[in-house]
Enzyme design. Structure first.
Site, PDB file in Angstrom:
ATOM      1  N   HIS A 162       0.822  -1.221   0.000  1.00 35.82           N
ATOM      2  CA  HIS A 162       0.000   0.000   0.000  1.00 35.82           C
ATOM      3  C   HIS A 162       0.855   1.270   0.000  1.00 35.82           C
ATOM      4  CE1 HIS A 162      -4.042  -1.804   0.839  1.00 35.82           C
ATOM      5  NE2 HIS A 162      -3.243  -2.828   1.076  1.00 35.82           N
ATOM      6  N   ASP A 370       3.142   9.694  -0.366  1.00 33.89           N
ATOM      7  CA  ASP A 370       2.011   8.871   0.073  1.00 33.89           C
ATOM      8  C   ASP A 370       1.782   7.786  -0.975  1.00 33.89           C
ATOM      9  OD1 ASP A 370      -0.234   8.055   1.517  1.00 33.89           O
ATOM     10  OD2 ASP A 370      -0.923  10.118   1.855  1.00 33.89           O
TER      11      ASP A 370
HETATM   12  P1  ADP Z   1      -3.252   6.476   5.498  1.00 37.52           P
HETATM   13  O1  ADP Z   1      -3.510   5.110   4.980  1.00 37.52           O
HETATM   14  O2  ADP Z   1      -1.823   6.858   5.442  1.00 37.52           O
HETATM   15  O3  ADP Z   1      -3.826   6.721   6.833  1.00 37.52           O
HETATM   16  P2  ADP Z   1      -5.236   7.506   3.563  1.00 37.52           P
HETATM   17  O4  ADP Z   1      -5.583   8.913   3.215  1.00 37.52           O
HETATM   18  O5  ADP Z   1      -5.011   6.624   2.390  1.00 37.52           O
HETATM   19  O6  ADP Z   1      -3.973   7.557   4.527  1.00 37.52           O
HETATM   20  O7  ADP Z   1      -6.401   6.859   4.407  1.00 37.52           O
HETATM   21  C1  ADP Z   1      -6.878   7.428   5.586  1.00 37.52           C
HETATM   22  C2  ADP Z   1      -8.227   6.807   5.896  1.00 37.52           C
HETATM   23  O8  ADP Z   1      -8.518   7.054   7.261  1.00 37.52           O
HETATM   24  C3  ADP Z   1      -9.353   7.402   5.067  1.00 37.52           C
HETATM   25  O9  ADP Z   1     -10.281   6.407   4.725  1.00 37.52           O
HETATM   26  C4  ADP Z   1      -9.966   8.425   6.023  1.00 37.52           C
HETATM   27  O10 ADP Z   1     -11.353   8.644   5.828  1.00 37.52           O
HETATM   28  C5  ADP Z   1      -9.728   7.784   7.371  1.00 37.52           C
HETATM   29  N1  ADP Z   1      -9.548   8.841   8.379  1.00 37.52           N
HETATM   30  C6  ADP Z   1      -8.693   9.871   8.359  1.00 37.52           C
HETATM   31  N2  ADP Z   1      -8.848  10.672   9.424  1.00 37.52           N
HETATM   32  C7  ADP Z   1      -9.849  10.156  10.126  1.00 37.52           C
HETATM   33  C8  ADP Z   1     -10.508  10.540  11.337  1.00 37.52           C
HETATM   34  N3  ADP Z   1     -10.158  11.634  12.031  1.00 37.52           N
HETATM   35  N4  ADP Z   1     -11.496   9.754  11.765  1.00 37.52           N
HETATM   36  C9  ADP Z   1     -11.870   8.644  11.095  1.00 37.52           C
HETATM   37  N5  ADP Z   1     -11.295   8.232   9.953  1.00 37.52           N
HETATM   38  C10 ADP Z   1     -10.292   8.983   9.472  1.00 37.52           C
HETATM   39  O1  F6P Z   2      -1.911   2.789   4.354  1.00 37.50           O
HETATM   40  C1  F6P Z   2      -0.690   2.617   5.008  1.00 37.50           C
HETATM   41  C2  F6P Z   2      -0.873   2.164   6.441  1.00 37.50           C
HETATM   42  O2  F6P Z   2       0.336   1.848   7.005  1.00 37.50           O
HETATM   43  C3  F6P Z   2      -1.733   0.966   6.575  1.00 37.50           C
HETATM   44  O3  F6P Z   2      -1.045  -0.241   6.465  1.00 37.50           O
HETATM   45  C4  F6P Z   2      -2.278   1.219   7.924  1.00 37.50           C
HETATM   46  O4  F6P Z   2      -3.446   0.561   8.177  1.00 37.50           O
HETATM   47  C5  F6P Z   2      -2.471   2.711   7.958  1.00 37.50           C
HETATM   48  O5  F6P Z   2      -1.430   3.205   7.218  1.00 37.50           O
HETATM   49  C6  F6P Z   2      -2.584   3.248   9.375  1.00 37.50           C
HETATM   50  O6  F6P Z   2      -1.464   2.943  10.147  1.00 37.50           O
HETATM   51  P1  F6P Z   2      -1.487   2.124  11.499  1.00 37.50           P
HETATM   52  O7  F6P Z   2      -2.125   0.811  11.216  1.00 37.50           O
HETATM   53  O8  F6P Z   2      -0.066   2.022  11.902  1.00 37.50           O
HETATM   54  O9  F6P Z   2      -2.311   2.912  12.457  1.00 37.50           O
END
Ligand code: ADP
Ligand code: F6P
Length: 471
Positions: A162, A370
């Site tokens: 990912h 990202d």
């Molecule tokens: P990462 O995988 O690095 O966290 P992404 O943007 O790909 O970044 O995914 C983040 C996910 O977490 C999204 O589906 C988003 O809606 C969710 N998310 C982000 N902030 C919040 C929050 N404050 N509360 C609930 N869900 C959240």
């Molecule tokens: O999308 C990348 C990622 O590392 C996922 O594998 C993971 O679920 C997400 O970010 C959030 O990180 P964590 O599981 O360490 O809270």
């Protein structure tokens, strides 16, 4: 033990143990891109998800989610430190994200990473039917594909990364680079977010393993491993349905009112992570305020930053720096009852996130690096009204697909300021045209399309076709 024809292995289960007000255990969906993506697919298919439930000590008994069984893997306190906080999140995570933070190479963490990867592989081997498909996710479990192949040669094994997979110059810094590469190449199909990553792996396989490698296939040890790009996506229908719900639309209106009914709302939603570029963004915004391009009475910024990996020192330090900076900006530019930045450090329900997306005039998604960034895609899916501007980092995987966003290099603070202003001042017709082509793309490339594309490539001989039709 009950067995499945489709098994997913990911570090984290899609549920987090969130203590209820009375202290009882209350399960809630974990924030993070991987959980969001897979949750959408797997609640509709009979499958088992093997993963960690978020605590230490014996694994809890977990409820099924629809047809999805949850198979928890336990971690001790030492394993949590060495495997998750250590090797995964202090070595691989920063290195794979362009080393925007210095990776730590601690020799003690490797053994723990290997031990925990073996435990995940054994747990999956125990719940996989003969000939099942097992889909291993992300950098936490990079050794699992080869371990699983040793345990269960009958399985069809997929691996999906990912996060970005770095160029050879960076990957070569890893002390255990050969083992990690061999581990991942234990799969039948290795999927990435972008084609560049498949190219990077091919270069490394040639260099480190003497393999015959192209950007589509790597032959090593008499086996051919296929590789390719499969950009992950979101449940577009879910976000669209939420964002058009009358109560959510009303909530968005109320939010705008609570923010002081400004002319413009800028919104950012991130896990609180140094890869997300929050500090660069705050610098740019504060300079726009300082130079008078943005006035607090007509523009507000909302920064949602959900806490993440808080036991890792670099994450705690980041939180302190960000909170200090938000405090400084509000102290300097805010007015009584009118902060320049509304800072929310909490998890939100999906419907609350949808209301926030609807409230935003400019969505600011500016990670330094990202793998994909699903928040950018969620914002686009929420904007059925065709309004709103997306400012998006060139270094997010999503930029390869959402080309009509206002693309920006977040390291260039002057460029970021200029792009924010352009997005704030863009006319409605321009925004509607951009939004409409991004929405068209997303409709065709939603999370189900991603799962179908990956799993049908994994199962190219069609031996699981019947069982995978549930998707
Ligand atoms: P990462 O995988 O690095 O966290 P992404 O943007 O790909 O970044 O995914 C983040 C996910 O977490 C999204 O589906 C988003 O809606 C969710 N998310 C982000 N902030 C919040 C929050 N404050 N509360 C609930 N869900 C959240
Ligand atoms: O999308 C990348 C990622 O590392 C996922 O594998 C993971 O679920 C997400 O970010 C959030 O990180 P964590 O599981 O360490 O809270």
């Amino acid at each position: 033990m009950r067995q499945s024809s489709l098994v997913v292995i990911a570090n984290r289960l899609p549920l987090d143990d969130n203590a209820a007000p009375d202290g009882a255990c209350e399960w809630r969906r974990s924030p993070g891109g991987l959980a969001s993506a897979l949750h959408a697919i797997l609640e509709q298919a009979p499958a088992t998800w093997v993963g960690w439930a978020g605590g230490v000590g014996p694994a809890p008994a977990l409820p099924d989610i629809g047809t999805l069984r949850l198979q928890p893997v336990s971690l001790t306190e030492d394993e949590l430190r060495g495997y998750y906080e250590g090797f995964a999140n202090s070595t691989l995570w920063p290195l794979y994200h362009d080393a925007v933070q210095q990776p730590t190479f601690d020799r003690g963490w490797w053994e723990t990473y290997r031990t925990v990867n073996r435990r995940f592989a054994e747990a999956a081997a125990a719940v996989a039917e003969p000939g099942a498909a097992v889909w291993v996710q992300d950098y936490h479990l990079q050794l699992v594909p080869a371990m699983l192949r040793d345990l269960r040669p009958d399985l069809l094994i997929g691996f999906f990364m990912h996060v970005p997979f770095p160029p050879p110059e960076l990957y070569m810094q890893l002390p255990r680079r050969v083992e990690l590469l061999r581990g991942m190449l234990g799969a039948d199909l290795v999927g990435f977010q972008r084609e560049q990553a498949a190219h990077n792996v091919a270069q490394l396989a040639k260099k480190l393993l003497g393999a015959h490698a192209t950007d589509d296939a790597i032959t090593v040890g008499g086996r051919t491993v296929r590789t390719g790009a499969f950009p992950v996506s979101i449940d577009v229908a879910e976000m669209r349905a939420l964002a058009t719900r009358p109560d959510v639309v009303t909530q968005a209106g109320q939010l705008r009112h609570s923010l002081g009914a400004p002319k413009r709302v800028l919104l950012s939603v991130d896990r609180l992570d140094y890869t997300k570029g929050i500090e660069h963004r705050l610098t740019a915004y504060s300079e726009l305020l300082r130079d008078g391009f943005v006035k607090v009475r007509d523009t507000v910024m909302v920064q949602v930053a959900v806490p993440s990996r808080e036991r890792v020192e670099s994450y705690r330090d980041l939180r302190d720096r960000i909170e200090g900076e938000v405090g400084r900006i509000n102290g300097e530019y805010g007015r009584v009852g009118e902060p320049a930045i509304h800072y929310l450090n909490q998890p939100f329900a999906r419907s609350d996130l949808a209301a926030l997306y609807l409230t935003a005039d400019v969505m600011v998604v500016t990670p330094l690096r990202d793998g994909m960034n699903l928040v950018a895609k969620e914002f686009v899916a929420a904007r059925e009204d065709g309004a709103g501007a997306l400012v998006l980092s060139e270094f997010a995987g999503a930029a390869a697909e959402l080309e009509q966003a206002f693309l920006v290099n977040p390291h260039d603070v002057d460029g970021l300021k200029a792009t924010l202003l352009r997005a704030m001042e863009a006319d409605g017709e321009d925004l509607a045209a951009r939004m409409s082509s991004m929405r068209r793309h997303l409709t065709q490339h939603d999370i189900m399309a991603w799962a179908r594309a990956y799993l049908s490539a994994l199962d190219h001989s069609g031996r699981l076709a019947e069982r995978l039709t549930a998707l």
